[in-house]
Design an enzyme around this catalytic site. Sequence first.
Site, PDB file in Angstrom:
ATOM      1  N   GLU A   2     -18.545  10.538  -4.742  1.00 32.22           N
ATOM      2  CA  GLU A   2     -17.495  10.180  -3.790  1.00 32.22           C
ATOM      3  C   GLU A   2     -16.116  10.398  -4.431  1.00 32.22           C
ATOM      4  O   GLU A   2     -15.202  10.940  -3.812  1.00 32.22           O
ATOM      5  CB  GLU A   2     -17.668   8.719  -3.365  1.00 32.22           C
ATOM      6  CG  GLU A   2     -16.679   8.302  -2.296  1.00 32.22           C
ATOM      7  CD  GLU A   2     -16.805   6.832  -1.884  1.00 32.22           C
ATOM      8  OE1 GLU A   2     -17.844   6.218  -2.163  1.00 32.22           O
ATOM      9  OE2 GLU A   2     -15.849   6.319  -1.272  1.00 32.22           O
ATOM     10  N   ARG A   3     -15.992  10.005  -5.675  1.00 33.51           N
ATOM     11  CA  ARG A   3     -14.690  10.124  -6.345  1.00 33.51           C
ATOM     12  C   ARG A   3     -14.350  11.563  -6.666  1.00 33.51           C
ATOM     13  O   ARG A   3     -13.198  11.986  -6.514  1.00 33.51           O
ATOM     14  CB  ARG A   3     -14.704   9.239  -7.594  1.00 33.51           C
ATOM     15  CG  ARG A   3     -14.636   7.793  -7.152  1.00 33.51           C
ATOM     16  CD  ARG A   3     -14.964   6.787  -8.175  1.00 33.51           C
ATOM     17  NE  ARG A   3     -14.949   5.472  -7.516  1.00 33.51           N
ATOM     18  CZ  ARG A   3     -15.420   4.362  -8.023  1.00 33.51           C
ATOM     19  NH1 ARG A   3     -15.968   4.373  -9.228  1.00 33.51           N
ATOM     20  NH2 ARG A   3     -15.350   3.240  -7.355  1.00 33.51           N
ATOM     21  N   THR A  36      -9.380   2.073  -5.319  1.00 36.07           N
ATOM     22  CA  THR A  36      -7.952   2.375  -5.469  1.00 36.07           C
ATOM     23  C   THR A  36      -7.703   3.015  -6.844  1.00 36.07           C
ATOM     24  O   THR A  36      -8.519   2.873  -7.762  1.00 36.07           O
ATOM     25  CB  THR A  36      -7.087   1.099  -5.386  1.00 36.07           C
ATOM     26  OG1 THR A  36      -7.393   0.262  -6.513  1.00 36.07           O
ATOM     27  CG2 THR A  36      -7.320   0.333  -4.096  1.00 36.07           C
ATOM     28  N   ASN A  37      -6.563   3.677  -6.967  1.00 36.00           N
ATOM     29  CA  ASN A  37      -6.275   4.326  -8.252  1.00 36.00           C
ATOM     30  C   ASN A  37      -6.077   3.301  -9.370  1.00 36.00           C
ATOM     31  O   ASN A  37      -6.281   3.618 -10.542  1.00 36.00           O
ATOM     32  CB  ASN A  37      -5.083   5.270  -8.113  1.00 36.00           C
ATOM     33  CG  ASN A  37      -5.493   6.574  -7.431  1.00 36.00           C
ATOM     34  OD1 ASN A  37      -6.649   6.708  -7.003  1.00 36.00           O
ATOM     35  ND2 ASN A  37      -4.583   7.529  -7.346  1.00 36.00           N
TER      36      ASN A  37
HETATM   37  C1  LIG Z   1      -8.427   5.212   6.061  1.00 36.64           C
HETATM   38  C2  LIG Z   1      -9.397   4.404   5.260  1.00 36.64           C
HETATM   39  C3  LIG Z   1     -10.743   4.773   5.256  1.00 36.64           C
HETATM   40  C4  LIG Z   1     -11.672   4.016   4.549  1.00 36.64           C
HETATM   41  N1  LIG Z   1     -13.006   4.349   4.624  1.00 36.64           N
HETATM   42  C5  LIG Z   1     -13.930   3.475   4.104  1.00 36.64           C
HETATM   43  C6  LIG Z   1     -15.333   3.694   4.341  1.00 36.64           C
HETATM   44  O1  LIG Z   1     -15.754   4.674   4.967  1.00 36.64           O
HETATM   45  N2  LIG Z   1     -16.202   2.765   3.859  1.00 36.64           N
HETATM   46  C7  LIG Z   1     -15.788   1.663   3.167  1.00 36.64           C
HETATM   47  O2  LIG Z   1     -16.624   0.864   2.771  1.00 36.64           O
HETATM   48  N3  LIG Z   1     -14.462   1.447   2.917  1.00 36.64           N
HETATM   49  C8  LIG Z   1     -13.536   2.324   3.378  1.00 36.64           C
HETATM   50  N4  LIG Z   1     -12.197   2.105   3.157  1.00 36.64           N
HETATM   51  C9  LIG Z   1     -11.785   0.923   2.401  1.00 36.64           C
HETATM   52  C10 LIG Z   1     -11.207   1.252   1.039  1.00 36.64           C
HETATM   53  O3  LIG Z   1     -12.173   1.741   0.166  1.00 36.64           O
HETATM   54  C11 LIG Z   1     -10.518  -0.022   0.533  1.00 36.64           C
HETATM   55  O4  LIG Z   1      -9.358  -0.221   1.359  1.00 36.64           O
HETATM   56  C12 LIG Z   1     -10.118   0.053  -0.918  1.00 36.64           C
HETATM   57  O5  LIG Z   1     -11.263   0.057  -1.740  1.00 36.64           O
HETATM   58  C13 LIG Z   1      -9.206  -1.126  -1.345  1.00 36.64           C
HETATM   59  O6  LIG Z   1      -9.718  -2.343  -0.922  1.00 36.64           O
HETATM   60  P1  LIG Z   1      -8.739  -3.377  -0.140  1.00 36.64           P
HETATM   61  O7  LIG Z   1      -8.151  -2.644   0.996  1.00 36.64           O
HETATM   62  O8  LIG Z   1      -9.532  -4.582   0.150  1.00 36.64           O
HETATM   63  O9  LIG Z   1      -7.580  -3.686  -1.162  1.00 36.64           O
HETATM   64  P2  LIG Z   1      -7.565  -4.880  -2.247  1.00 36.64           P
HETATM   65  O10 LIG Z   1      -8.814  -4.876  -3.013  1.00 36.64           O
HETATM   66  O11 LIG Z   1      -7.176  -6.129  -1.544  1.00 36.64           O
HETATM   67  O12 LIG Z   1      -6.361  -4.399  -3.171  1.00 36.64           O
HETATM   68  C14 LIG Z   1      -4.974  -4.645  -2.897  1.00 36.64           C
HETATM   69  C15 LIG Z   1      -4.166  -4.136  -4.077  1.00 36.64           C
HETATM   70  O13 LIG Z   1      -4.541  -4.858  -5.266  1.00 36.64           O
HETATM   71  C16 LIG Z   1      -4.931  -3.959  -6.278  1.00 36.64           C
HETATM   72  N5  LIG Z   1      -5.996  -4.529  -7.102  1.00 36.64           N
HETATM   73  C17 LIG Z   1      -7.152  -5.108  -6.682  1.00 36.64           C
HETATM   74  N6  LIG Z   1      -7.910  -5.450  -7.741  1.00 36.64           N
HETATM   75  C18 LIG Z   1      -7.220  -5.077  -8.845  1.00 36.64           C
HETATM   76  C19 LIG Z   1      -7.487  -5.129 -10.260  1.00 36.64           C
HETATM   77  N7  LIG Z   1      -8.624  -5.637 -10.747  1.00 36.64           N
HETATM   78  N8  LIG Z   1      -6.549  -4.644 -11.113  1.00 36.64           N
HETATM   79  C20 LIG Z   1      -5.393  -4.131 -10.637  1.00 36.64           C
HETATM   80  N9  LIG Z   1      -5.102  -4.023  -9.326  1.00 36.64           N
HETATM   81  C21 LIG Z   1      -6.010  -4.484  -8.443  1.00 36.64           C
HETATM   82  C22 LIG Z   1      -5.415  -2.728  -5.535  1.00 36.64           C
HETATM   83  O14 LIG Z   1      -5.384  -1.571  -6.365  1.00 36.64           O
HETATM   84  C23 LIG Z   1      -4.417  -2.654  -4.392  1.00 36.64           C
HETATM   85  O15 LIG Z   1      -3.247  -2.031  -4.833  1.00 36.64           O
HETATM   86  C24 LIG Z   1     -11.239   2.888   3.808  1.00 36.64           C
HETATM   87  C25 LIG Z   1      -9.878   2.541   3.785  1.00 36.64           C
HETATM   88  C26 LIG Z   1      -8.975   3.272   4.502  1.00 36.64           C
HETATM   89  C27 LIG Z   1      -7.534   2.847   4.496  1.00 36.64           C
END
Ligand SMILES: Cc1cc2nc3c(=O)[nH]c(=O)nc-3n(C[C@H](O)[C@H](O)[C@H](O)COP(=O)(O)OP(=O)(O)OC[C@H]3O[C@@H](n4cnc5c(N)ncnc54)[C@H](O)[C@@H]3O)c2cc1C
Length: 387
Positions: A248-249, A371-372
Amino acid sequence: MERDIYDEDHEAFRDVVKEFCKRYVTNEKREQWDAAGEIDRQTMRAAGDAGIIGLSVPEEFGGAGMLQDYRFRTVVMEEVIAAGAGSLAGAFGIQDDLAVPYIVHMGTQEQKQKWLPGMATGEILGALAMTEPGAGSDLRGIKTTAKKVDGGYIVNGAKTFISSGKTADMVVTFVKTGDGNRPDAFSLLILESGMAGFDHGKKLHKMGFQGHDTAELSFSDVFVPEANLISGKEGMGFVQLMMNLPLERLSIGVAGAAAAQAALDWTIAYTKDREAFGQRIIDFQNTRFQLADVAATVDALWAYTDRALLAYKDGKLSAEEAAKVKFWATEREWEILDTCVQLHGGYGYITEYPIARAFLDARVHRIYGGTNEIMREIVGRQLAGKK
Ligand SMILES: Cc1cc2nc3c(=O)[nH]c(=O)nc-3n(C[C@H](O)[C@H](O)[C@H](O)COP(=O)(O)OP(=O)(O)OC[C@H]3O[C@@H](n4cnc5c(N)ncnc54)[C@H](O)[C@@H]3O)c2cc1C
């Protein structure tokens, strides 16, 4: 810099994809997908008929059987993104990189027979649902439960941000089958559209990928037969997710490189055509310098992603290496897209232009697939010698 990872078979396949794009990726179609917020079924069927989706589906199930040779998939990505159809590239990616692999690599024989032929033809569309309203990066925090009952499971909970979530016929769903948050407390279950209590919910409005649906899903006492447990083994969900995450990545990194290449090509063409102060935009030294930087970075992007593709083919791409590719490629993509929008002037902001759409699409590459920041965390932990 010339790339050397493709052979004659890949180039012949490229012609097939180009032909498909000529026929199906028209302005009218793109507008239709954006207005509907999803790719129409006929286009997915046409992609199945042309043999450009379901690439890793074994031939015995009607696919192309390109199990580890991901280069055919990257040819599809490059051409569809170059045609300015990011949403279609996204829909193909969900099918081939997020849904199909769980069945091909981890499905039971029965699951393969049930799902793969239709996934190869585009008749059956898949999705992968991990993220929940309260848990994204921290997947062990999910709350969707699957309680064991006679002959199957009762699933309750909700998912969000699920790509292809509205259109999918089957959703590989990450659920809790045990207590606590140990890795063996999770499983992957296939939820099918039409199951009582399974609601595809609201389509979410996004800044980019307008033509590809992203949805909330909700599950209220959904009965899921035991036969829909991926690999037939409970408690393997976390490990199974980890197994597919490198792919995926890698796919997001390659999509980033392809978008950067397309942006460079569009911008060279545009700045050769447009004039200001009595000369072409490309004749300003600033433009040429910026484009030179972009061109060098695009070369570096391909050199890096191509190397990763070959490592994947040989079964040697680790989770950490895939995480590096994902964050580095998508950060460079973002910088390049921004530069290229700027060189288009006001037209770079108008979504009629592919550069504007690609810019909006690119933003999520740094967010989804992990996320990155999480990617850097994975790499950083390895550097620090932590597990
Ligand atoms: C258009 C779109 C399509 C998507 N498609 C899918 C899909 O098909 N299936 C699926 O399951 N998901 C999907 N996603 C979800 C996506 O994978 C998540 O949004 C993403 O993994 C981040 O999770 P979150 O939104 O809960 O952010 P959060 O986990 O709440 O993070 C918020 C912020 O905190 C930071 N953060 C969190 N933990 C840490 C840490 N340990 N250290 C430093 N920083 C941290 C993050 O980097 C981010 O900047 C999709 C998202 C979008 C927007």
